[in-house]
Design an enzyme around this catalytic site. Structure first.
Site, PDB file in Angstrom:
ATOM      1  N   LEU A 115      -4.917 -12.895  -8.120  1.00 24.88           N
ATOM      2  CA  LEU A 115      -6.152 -12.329  -7.567  1.00 24.88           C
ATOM      3  C   LEU A 115      -6.333 -10.896  -8.057  1.00 24.88           C
ATOM      4  O   LEU A 115      -7.431 -10.365  -8.062  1.00 24.88           O
ATOM      5  CB  LEU A 115      -6.104 -12.344  -6.040  1.00 24.88           C
ATOM      6  CG  LEU A 115      -6.056 -13.723  -5.386  1.00 24.88           C
ATOM      7  CD1 LEU A 115      -5.842 -13.605  -3.887  1.00 24.88           C
ATOM      8  CD2 LEU A 115      -7.354 -14.471  -5.653  1.00 24.88           C
ATOM      9  N   GLY A 116      -5.230 -10.279  -8.441  1.00 25.27           N
ATOM     10  CA  GLY A 116      -5.311  -8.904  -8.926  1.00 25.27           C
ATOM     11  C   GLY A 116      -3.932  -8.292  -8.980  1.00 25.27           C
ATOM     12  O   GLY A 116      -2.929  -8.956  -8.693  1.00 25.27           O
ATOM     13  N   ASP A 176      -7.985   5.246   3.096  1.00 20.33           N
ATOM     14  CA  ASP A 176      -8.335   4.754   1.761  1.00 20.33           C
ATOM     15  C   ASP A 176      -9.566   3.856   1.831  1.00 20.33           C
ATOM     16  O   ASP A 176      -9.635   2.837   1.147  1.00 20.33           O
ATOM     17  CB  ASP A 176      -7.134   3.998   1.164  1.00 20.33           C
ATOM     18  CG  ASP A 176      -7.228   3.891  -0.359  1.00 20.33           C
ATOM     19  OD1 ASP A 176      -8.161   4.488  -0.933  1.00 20.33           O
ATOM     20  OD2 ASP A 176      -6.386   3.196  -0.953  1.00 20.33           O
ATOM     21  N   LYS A 193       0.553 -10.569  -1.367  1.00 18.53           N
ATOM     22  CA  LYS A 193       0.861  -9.354  -2.127  1.00 18.53           C
ATOM     23  C   LYS A 193       2.361  -9.405  -2.419  1.00 18.53           C
ATOM     24  O   LYS A 193       3.185  -9.400  -1.489  1.00 18.53           O
ATOM     25  CB  LYS A 193       0.510  -8.151  -1.243  1.00 18.53           C
ATOM     26  CG  LYS A 193       0.406  -6.846  -1.964  1.00 18.53           C
ATOM     27  CD  LYS A 193      -0.260  -5.830  -1.035  1.00 18.53           C
ATOM     28  CE  LYS A 193      -0.091  -4.423  -1.543  1.00 18.53           C
ATOM     29  NZ  LYS A 193      -0.720  -3.429  -0.691  1.00 18.53           N
ATOM     30  N   GLY A 240      -1.645  -4.272  -8.811  1.00 14.67           N
ATOM     31  CA  GLY A 240      -1.630  -2.840  -8.509  1.00 14.67           C
ATOM     32  C   GLY A 240      -0.273  -2.296  -8.881  1.00 14.67           C
ATOM     33  O   GLY A 240       0.552  -3.020  -9.454  1.00 14.67           O
ATOM     34  N   ASN A 241      -0.021  -1.023  -8.524  1.00  9.01           N
ATOM     35  CA  ASN A 241       1.275  -0.400  -8.833  1.00  9.01           C
ATOM     36  C   ASN A 241       2.427  -1.153  -8.179  1.00  9.01           C
ATOM     37  O   ASN A 241       3.523  -1.243  -8.717  1.00  9.01           O
ATOM     38  CB  ASN A 241       1.311   1.033  -8.296  1.00  9.01           C
ATOM     39  CG  ASN A 241       0.414   1.927  -9.119  1.00  9.01           C
ATOM     40  OD1 ASN A 241       0.100   1.604 -10.268  1.00  9.01           O
ATOM     41  ND2 ASN A 241      -0.011   3.034  -8.526  1.00  9.01           N
ATOM     42  N   PHE A 242       2.144  -1.663  -6.976  1.00  8.06           N
ATOM     43  CA  PHE A 242       3.170  -2.328  -6.168  1.00  8.06           C
ATOM     44  C   PHE A 242       3.638  -3.643  -6.785  1.00  8.06           C
ATOM     45  O   PHE A 242       4.738  -4.100  -6.541  1.00  8.06           O
ATOM     46  CB  PHE A 242       2.575  -2.613  -4.782  1.00  8.06           C
ATOM     47  CG  PHE A 242       1.291  -3.416  -4.874  1.00  8.06           C
ATOM     48  CD1 PHE A 242       1.326  -4.799  -4.947  1.00  8.06           C
ATOM     49  CD2 PHE A 242       0.057  -2.774  -4.923  1.00  8.06           C
ATOM     50  CE1 PHE A 242       0.144  -5.521  -5.054  1.00  8.06           C
ATOM     51  CE2 PHE A 242      -1.112  -3.499  -5.043  1.00  8.06           C
ATOM     52  CZ  PHE A 242      -1.081  -4.873  -5.115  1.00  8.06           C
ATOM     53  N   GLY A 243       2.752  -4.323  -7.521  1.00  8.73           N
ATOM     54  CA  GLY A 243       3.036  -5.669  -8.022  1.00  8.73           C
ATOM     55  C   GLY A 243       1.750  -6.438  -8.199  1.00  8.73           C
ATOM     56  O   GLY A 243       0.765  -5.875  -8.690  1.00  8.73           O
TER      57      GLY A 243
HETATM   58  O1  ACK Z   1     -10.756  -6.274  -6.092  1.00  6.96           O
HETATM   59  P1  ACK Z   1     -10.028  -7.537  -6.155  1.00  6.96           P
HETATM   60  O2  ACK Z   1     -10.668  -8.701  -6.774  1.00  6.96           O
HETATM   61  O3  ACK Z   1      -9.496  -7.924  -4.705  1.00  6.96           O
HETATM   62  O4  ACK Z   1      -8.612  -7.229  -6.750  1.00  6.96           O
HETATM   63  C1  ACK Z   1      -7.758  -6.763  -5.765  1.00  6.96           C
HETATM   64  C2  ACK Z   1      -6.339  -7.185  -5.984  1.00  6.96           C
HETATM   65  O5  ACK Z   1      -6.053  -8.241  -5.075  1.00  6.96           O
HETATM   66  C3  ACK Z   1      -5.348  -6.067  -5.754  1.00  6.96           C
HETATM   67  O6  ACK Z   1      -5.464  -5.528  -4.496  1.00  6.96           O
HETATM   68  C4  ACK Z   1      -7.214  -8.611  -4.393  1.00  6.96           C
HETATM   69  N1  ACK Z   1      -6.897  -8.841  -2.995  1.00  6.96           N
HETATM   70  C5  ACK Z   1      -6.149  -8.058  -2.205  1.00  6.96           C
HETATM   71  N2  ACK Z   1      -6.097  -8.557  -0.967  1.00  6.96           N
HETATM   72  C6  ACK Z   1      -6.837  -9.687  -0.978  1.00  6.96           C
HETATM   73  C7  ACK Z   1      -7.189 -10.647   0.013  1.00  6.96           C
HETATM   74  N3  ACK Z   1      -6.731 -10.524   1.272  1.00  6.96           N
HETATM   75  N4  ACK Z   1      -7.990 -11.664  -0.333  1.00  6.96           N
HETATM   76  C8  ACK Z   1      -8.437 -11.762  -1.595  1.00  6.96           C
HETATM   77  N5  ACK Z   1      -8.145 -10.887  -2.578  1.00  6.96           N
HETATM   78  C9  ACK Z   1      -7.350  -9.872  -2.267  1.00  6.96           C
HETATM   79  C10 ACK Z   1      -8.179  -7.460  -4.509  1.00  6.96           C
END
Ligand code: ACK
Length: 611
Positions: A338-339, A455, A363, A341-344
């Site tokens: 899904l995406g 944030d 995450k 970040g720095n964390f993973g």
């Molecule tokens: O902006 P995005 O498409 O949505 O990319 C980021 C990525 O993971 C890193 O944070 C996606 N993401 C984070 N939490 C969730 C969630 N609960 N449901 C769907 N996508 C998420 C976020």
């Protein structure tokens, strides 16, 4: 929805034409004497009654799809007050200009409409029974969805009226009307076989007459060549006052033996035929939910229809298993990123509960990010564990297996900034107001719990679908002690400076008021459809810009009311800045005032192709 005429001294509310003429007679019958009353035919419409040469003239004022008000064929005005002001200067086609308001006697309040006085109760009961909500989730649903539910109710309320008999045959209708006494005007309304078609059956001179009621393309109801109405109950109320082509006017209803109460009860339609609870529907990965078959315009997705409006643990059976640490065997991790970040990275998954399987976002802490990363993720988990609100991404738990994992509710339509940027030509501005109102509800909840987010930004607002936003990313958040009003950061860090209030940057002081500043920036991002704030500036340059008293400009499509609110959020001194309780009230007031417009425009849910 507030009535924009309620405060006018010459507004009488829901009175009949005859009563209006009576008031004008008492008022002296001078040329240009006028009053305003509620229109019984169109939702949100009015009638202007004027005296000219000892005659009465009645002009209907309609609320247009774009939220403005106009006398058919005349100029549009932003409210009934502005319209009256205009016609006081220029007759512009009316019998004469408005000269003297026929004000209500001081003892007389505007007459509430049939729907007005039960509206609030009905909204509450409708939500309570349709979505089986109680307590906070019920209150939040009322606040965030009142305009949508009101509209839904207005168009289905007839189903609860004593005079509505559902789909019975002509013969059954006659037998019900002929049973007992048969006074002139005894009536019932029934549904005909053809979709959207009804019949009024009425007794006059011991004979039953049947009148067909059809619906035009815009969904308005009328008898052949008769006056058009937004809803069936308005049509019935109107025909009680005026036969409008029928042999007699409606007087006494034959109560439906299957309806518990003959009067309009503050309870929802037994079978809201126009509505299908969304929990039964599927939703694809980009937040676009197909319209329920046959639901048409009324089948709009509400947050309460989704499976993540309430906590998965709101079911007492599931609550038995609630623990911070989840079993790895209950978690399926899909190979869908899904995406990152720095964390993973964040992956899609499914969490298997006792009675249901829920979609989750996981995450996953990257390896090599040991002690510090773990501590941070555990802090975030512990903080999120204390939150439960429909407008905040809930944490389901953490899972310690191949890596440390934070399991959260899935918000499949992605972040607000990306969504709005990619759909900038399709999402109407009122839809943005709706989403930002939901963010305000979530932030007000955090403020009440004395949590600071630190944030808040459009990238951290995730969408379940086009009409449902949730606040996420609590990595920087802090729970304040009961008597603390701010968090003092020991050192500066990798901070999102462009979202930060002056006191954060200058004194490292973080409070709900500094979150309000970030909310203002988030509003700016949303109303500019995903543009980056302070585009050409570097983070540190922003402070100098703000200290000069400068602020970002109003985004192109942003309504002035929303820009004004942003500017309030950007009040330099935190003591003078509004809190979220006020911000939510302000945006709610605006959101309700444009609700009619929202209904028309944003129901054309944006169709997107799965990623
Ligand atoms: O902006 P995005 O498409 O949505 O990319 C980021 C990525 O993971 C890193 O944070 C996606 N993401 C984070 N939490 C969730 C969630 N609960 N449901 C769907 N996508 C998420 C976020």
């Amino acid at each position: 929805m507030p009535n924009p005429a309620a405060h006018l001294p010459f507004y009488y509310g829901s009175i009949s034409r005859a009563d209006a003429e009576e008031h004008l007679k008492l008022g002296g019958m001078s040329d240009g004497l006028f009053l305003l009353r509620q229109c019984l035919r169109s939702l949100g419409g009015y009638v202007l009654s004027i005296v000219y040469k000892l005659q009465f003239y009645h002009y209907s004022i309609e609320r247009q799809m774009n939220g403005t008000f106009a006398i058919p064929g005349g100029k549009a005005h932003c409210g009934p007050e502005e319209l009256c002001e205009f016609y006081s200067k220029d007759a512009d086609g009316l019998c004469c200009p408005l000269r003297k308001p026929c004000n209500r006697p001081s003892s007389l309040e505007p007459q509430p409409g049939i729907f007005d006085n039960v509206r609030e109760n009905m909204v509450r009961e409708y939500i309570r029974q349709t979505w089986k909500l109680e307590g906070d989730p019920l209150e939040q649903a009322i606040i965030s969805q009142a305009p949508q539910v009101e509209k839904l109710l207005a168009t289905t309320a007839h189903e609860k009226m004593g005079w509505y008999h559902g789909s019975i045959s002509r013969e059954q209708a006659e037998s019900r009307l002929y049973s007992g006494s048969q006074p002139d005007g005894k009536f019932l309304l029934r549904e005909k076989k053809e979709k959207g078609s009804y019949a009024l059956s009425l007794i006059y001179g011991k004979t039953v007459y049947h009148y067909r009621i059809g619906q035009d393309k815009a969904g308005k109801y009328s008898m052949e060549d008769g006056t058009k109405f937004d809803t069936l109950w308005q049509l019935v109320e109107y025909l009680k006052l005026k036969p409008d082509g029928m042999i007699y006017y409606l007087k006494e209803s034959t109560p439906n033996p299957d309806t518990p109460t003959a009067a309009m009860a503050p309870s929802p339609p037994a079978h809201p035929s126009a509505y299908t609870p969304r929990r039964l529907m599927s939703q694809n990965s980009d937040g676009y939910t197909p319209e329920p078959i046959g639901a048409g315009k009324k089948g709009r997705i509400l947050p309460m229809d989704t499976s993540c409006y309430e906590s998965p643990y709101s079911d007492p059976e599931e609550l038995k298993d609630k623990k911070l640490f989840l079993k790895r065997s209950s978690l399926i991790i899909e190979d869908v990123d899904l995406g990152a970040g720095n964390f993973g990275c964040v992956k899609k998954g499914v969490y298997k509960m006792r009675k249901k399987h829920i979609d989750v976002a996981i995450k996953i802490l990257k390896s090599g990010n040991e002690k510090a990363g773990r501590d941070e993720m555990m802090k975030e988990a512990q903080l999120m564990h204390q939150l439960d609100n429909p407008y905040i991404v809930r944490m389901i738990g953490v899972c310690e297996a191949e890596a440390l994992m934070l399991v959260m509710e899935m918000a499949s339509a992605g972040s607000l900034n990306k969504f709005l940027y990619s759909k900038r030509d399709d999402v109407p501005v009122n839809n943005v107001v709706e989403l930002m109102h939901q963010v305000a509800i979530g932030m007000k909840y955090l403020e009440e719990k004395n949590f600071v987010h630190r944030d808040l930004a459009a990238r951290n607002v995730l969408l379940v679908n086009q009409h449902y936003a949730k606040i996420s990313d609590f990595g920087l958040s802090k729970a304040l002690a009961a008597d603390d009003s701010y968090y003092l950061a020991k050192t500066t860090g990798k901070w999102p400076l462009k979202w930060y209030a002056p006191e954060c940057i200058l004194f490292r002081k973080f409070s709900s008021r500094s979150d309000v500043w970030s909310y203002g920036i988030t509003m700016w991002e949303a109303f500019s459809y995903g543009q980056k704030p302070y585009k050409k500036m570097k983070g540190p340059e922003v402070m100098a810009f703000l200290e000069e008293g400068k602020r970002m400009d109003c985004p192109l499509k942003c309504p002035p009311e929303m820009y004004k609110l942003m500017q309030q959020c950007w009040t330099f001194k935190w003591e003078d800045r509004p809190d979220f309780a006020l911000v939510e009230t302000l945006i709610r007031t605006y959101y309700y005032s444009i609700a009619a417009k929202t209904e028309e425009q944003s129901e054309e849910t944006v169709k997107t192709t799965p990623a």
